[in-house]
Design a protein around this motif. Structure first.
Motif, short mmCIF file in Angstrom:
data_model
loop_
_atom_site.label_atom_id
_atom_site.label_comp_id
_atom_site.label_asym_id
_atom_site.label_seq_id
_atom_site.Cartn_x
_atom_site.Cartn_y
_atom_site.Cartn_z
N ALA A 69 0.83 -1.21 0.00
CA ALA A 69 0.00 0.00 0.00
C ALA A 69 0.86 1.25 0.00
N ALA A 70 1.95 1.27 0.79
CA ALA A 70 2.83 2.43 0.84
C ALA A 70 3.48 2.69 -0.52
N SER A 130 -4.10 -0.12 6.85
CA SER A 130 -2.71 0.02 7.24
C SER A 130 -2.41 1.49 7.49
N GLN A 131 -1.15 1.76 7.83
CA GLN A 131 -0.74 3.14 8.06
C GLN A 131 -0.88 4.00 6.80
N ALA A 132 -0.85 3.40 5.65
CA ALA A 132 -0.96 4.13 4.38
C ALA A 132 -2.41 4.41 3.99
N SER A 133 -3.38 3.78 4.66
CA SER A 133 -4.78 3.90 4.24
C SER A 133 -5.33 5.33 4.33
N PRO A 134 -5.13 6.07 5.45
CA PRO A 134 -5.66 7.45 5.49
C PRO A 134 -5.10 8.33 4.38
N GLU A 135 -3.79 8.25 4.13
CA GLU A 135 -3.20 9.07 3.09
C GLU A 135 -3.72 8.67 1.72
N ALA A 136 -3.89 7.36 1.51
CA ALA A 136 -4.41 6.90 0.23
C ALA A 136 -5.81 7.45 -0.02
#
Length: 815
Positions: free
Chosen positions: A276-277, A308-314
């Motif tokens: 995801a990142a 994951s940690q990347a989900s909000p930014e995505a």
């Protein structure tokens, strides 16, 4: 061909409103206006304020200004009529019914008309712009507010530090995601601020605040690689307050989130997901290249993977990509889902701002202007071209006992007058460079007439730099403050020391008439002034000193003080001018107005002056020479100064005017003026002029609108002049009837009677006229006016009859 009363009109637009500023060539005061706040036109009664030069010749003329090309303002015509019974009238006609508010310009040389399609109090925030007393720059700047405090979040913010760095300036919105964090400058606030200037929106990235210019310059040097075009600005109090409030709100939000996090049980952090990142990183790169379609594919895939940690930014970037790709509805859905799933995430404030901006994009924005090819420059060209044919004929017949009448027919005027008024400018958000020309040419068709004449009212170049706070103008221009008495050829330099203080320096040669096409080599002047604005709320002041010479002698040397006060219901203008060379008070005047709660307007004026203004050049009167240089061959210098003093007379005057609306359709005005001019002395072989004694002038007027049809008006005015030499009575009926928005007629009838006691003379005059206006388009107007005159003068010698007519026909083209 006389000096113009009207100078120019500029328009500043916002989303819902337009502010039209009509400027004059000398101080004026708005006495009253009608209708009150809405209609297809507004008539504004004016009171000219003479600050030391004679303007009476031009005041009785009729003039027009080019209507500004602003659909939001919707102005169709701007007309000045100086021949109304109760005094000059300015009529502004709109293309349809508009709501408006009339405000006295803070400089008392302009009127601000705020215009909207809804009530001004609801549609417009704040009043019209306050004008400074420096050059009439075409930059009309309005702070729209601070959009956000971006990356840096200092622990403290010193609002007493006034300097900031302007890092970036563009017409598109500042995108926080594309601005790198300024980590070495975390002690300062990086913020985006939005300005509207002449209807163009400029968004600026700034870093502030610095206590000194030196401190700001050091920061600029360190940021030169990233922001090579950065410049130092001195920020306004309004801007610093807006930044402070944004900073304070952000700190409060951060503190609330911190407090909430402390009260909640510990939450396990989201796991990492390299796939995801990687997708988010690739999508961000594609977005910087403008490939939003491919970025949407990658981000959509990232949001389907395990949380994951990347989900909000995505999710946030997916909304941004869809918005940039024109998918507004999809972007709105992504932002709303983000806030529902991640309300306390770090990016939540940004997403809320994006969603709010997206929801407000349906509102009408400012008009787009032509943008230059480079550097973010905007070019403007406005012009008004006109041609009017004028013909005036009269026949005078003298009837005396035992004599056969011998009519004397003559052509008084047979000419074609061509006029041009042009303004061209090139500007960005920092610098404005403009050129203005206003002039006319008269082609005289009369045999033995005066011949062709040219006239130039204005011809100057002006530059204004908002960063250095410098403004300069050179050429033929008009100024009626700082001791300058009207039009001159020369230069004016102004510098804003801060938000309240402006310093001005001026030098040049006076221009007596606009048809004087060359610089006067005999007279020169130089002076300086300091404007202090908002000494207290609403009060502006000016102090000045000016030195003027004529052929090596002192022509005028004066120090003076001027004040201007304007608030919502009151205004006042005062001026004291003392000639330090002649040791005499040249002028002291006061003009004030007060609007009561029932919309009654009360206006008073007091005036004490030398008439004409005390100048050495007045010594030429009656001497048969054309220059002081020639006069010096006959008289000693001290005798010339004595002659000049003998030519001036003391004039005292006072007036009061009251206006009151009677209903939605009617308003009544009434006024009285009392004046007394003292006699002048015999000197230089020229006999002195007798005084007038106390003279009184009375006037009243009833104004009505929409009497037969919406948009029509009629004014019935009466005037009585009780002068020392004669008594005069005047009745004036002036009307306008619109057949449509583009075609209207204006019948008028004036009847007067004058009785001169000394010569046992009675004069009776009837003057009917008709004016027809046709506007095929917004920018093209045809005009036809015709009138007649019958005047009978009876005295002991017999009866003299004058009959005549005049015709004026022409067009005006605006672009």
């Amino acid at each position: 061909m006389g000096d113009r009363v009207l100078s120019r009109v500029t328009v500043s637009e916002s989303q819902q409103c337009a502010v039209a500023t009509i400027s004059f060539n000398f101080p004026i005061r708005a006495v009253s206006h009608f209708p009150k706040d809405h209609g297809d036109h507004v008539r504004i009664d004016l009171k000219p304020i003479e600050t030391g030069r004679s303007i009476s010749d031009g005041l009785t003329a009729r003039e027009e200004l080019r209507a500004p090309l602003s659909r939001k303002a919707g102005i169709q015509e701007i007309q000045y009529d100086g021949d109304a019974p109760t005094g000059p009238v300015l009529t502004v006609t709109f293309d349809h019914n508009r709501h408006f508010a009339i405000a006295q310009g803070a400089d008392f040389r302009s009127l601000d008309i705020t215009i909207a399609d809804a009530p001004v109090s609801d549609a417009c925030s704040g009043g019209g712009p306050r004008l400074r007393t420096g050059p009439e720059t075409s930059i009309r700047r309005k702070l729209s507010g601070v959009s956000s405090v971006l990356h840096s979040m200092p622990d403290t913010l010193d609002v007493n530090a006034v300097y900031a760095l302007n890092l970036l300036s563009q017409q598109s919105a500042i995108d926080a995601d594309n601005i790198p964090a300024l980590k070495p400058f975390s002690a300062y606030a990086a913020y985006a601020v939005r300005f509207e200037e002449d209807g163009v929106v400029w968004n600026r990235l700034r870093l502030g605040f610095f206590k000194t210019r030196t401190e700001a310059q050091k920061a600029a040097d360190q940021l030169k690689t990233s922001y090579p075009d950065a410049w130092i600005v001195r920020t306004s109090a309004a801007e610093r307050e807006s930044v402070y409030q944004a900073w304070l709100d952000k700190r409060k939000t951060a503190q609330r989130n911190l407090d909430a996090a402390r009260r909640l049980p510990a939450v396990e952090p989201l796991p990492e997901n390299r796939d995801a990142a990687t997708l988010v990183a690739e999508a961000r790169t594609l977005m910087t290249k403008g490939d939003y379609a491919r970025a949407i594919q990658l981000l959509t895939k990232a949001t389907t993977l395990e949380e994951s940690q990347a989900s909000p930014e995505a999710k946030e970037l997916l909304g941004v990509a869809r918005e940039k790709n024109g998918q507004k509805a999809h972007a709105k859905a992504e932002y709303e889902e983000y806030l529902e799933r991640y309300p306390d995430a770090e990016g939540a404030p940004r997403v809320r701002q994006r969603l709010a901006a997206l929801l407000s994009q349906g509102q009408e924005g400012p008009p787009e202007l032509r943008e230059g090819k480079s550097g973010g420059f905007v070019t403007r060209l406005t012009a008004s071209l006109s041609q009017y044919y004028q013909r005036d004929e009269s026949t005078v017949t003298l009837e005396q006992p035992d004599l056969t009448p011998d009519p004397d027919k003559q052509v008084n005027r047979n000419a074609l007058v061509s006029g041009a008024d042009m303004t061209a400018s090139v500007s960005n958000d920092r610098v404005d460079l403009s050129m203005r020309f206003s002039g006319a040419h008269t082609k005289d068709f009369m045999e033995g007439g005066k011949g062709d004449l040219g006239a130039v009212s204005a011809w100057f170049v002006e530059v204004v730099d908002s960063a250095t706070r410098l403004a300069a103008r050179i050429g033929r221009q008009t100024r009626s403050t700082g001791g300058v008495l009207g039009r001159f050829d020369g230069g004016l330099l102004s510098f804003d020391v801060n938000d309240k203080v402006r310093v001005n320096a001026v030098a040049g040669a006076p221009v007596i008439r606009s048809r004087d096409l060359f610089v006067d080599k005999h007279r020169k002047f130089a002076g300086g002034s300091v404007d202090v604005n908002q000494v207290v709320e609403g009060l502006d002041t000016t102090v000045y000193f000016i030195h003027q010479t004529v052929d090596g002698l002192v022509d005028r040397q004066a120090a003076g003080f001027e004040f201007r006060y304007v608030d919502e219901s009151r205004s006042a203008f005062g001026l004291v001018d003392y000639d330090t060379f002649y040791g005499s008070l040249n002028l002291a005047l006061f003009n004030g107005s007060w609007r009561l709660e029932d919309n009654t307007n009360i206006n008073i004026a007091f005036d004490y002056r030398w008439a004409p203004a005390l100048m050495t050049i007045d010594a030429l009167q009656g001497q048969g020479v054309e220059s002081i240089e020639e006069l010096r061959s006959t008289y000693a210098d001290e005798d010339i100064y004595s002659l000049a003093q003998a030519r001036a007379a003391r004039l005292k005057s006072g007036s009061i005017n009251i206006s009151r609306p009677l209903s939605e359709k009617f308003q009544v005005n009434a006024g009285v003026t009392v004046a007394n001019m003292k006699p002048t002395a015999d000197a230089g072989g020229v006999p002195g002029q007798p005084g007038t004694g106390v003279e009184a002038f009375y006037s009243a007027q009833v104004y009505g609108q929409s009497l037969l049809k919406e948009g029509d008006f009629a004014t019935l005015g009466v005037r009585y002049d009780d002068m020392s030499t004669a008594k005069r009575y005047v009745i004036d009926l002036n009307t306008r009837y619109p057949f449509s928005r583009r075609f209207r007629i204006g019948p008028r009838m004036r009847i007067s009677r004058r009785r001169a006691a000394a010569a046992d003379q009675t004069q009776f005059t009837v003057k009917p006229s008709m004016r027809i206006n046709y506007l095929p388009t917004r920018t093209f107007q045809l005009e036809l006016e015709g009138g007649a005159e019958w005047t009978t003068t009876e005295n002991l010698l017999g009866t003299e009859t004058l009959t005549g007519y005049y015709v004026i026909a022409g067009y005006r083209l605006d672009f």
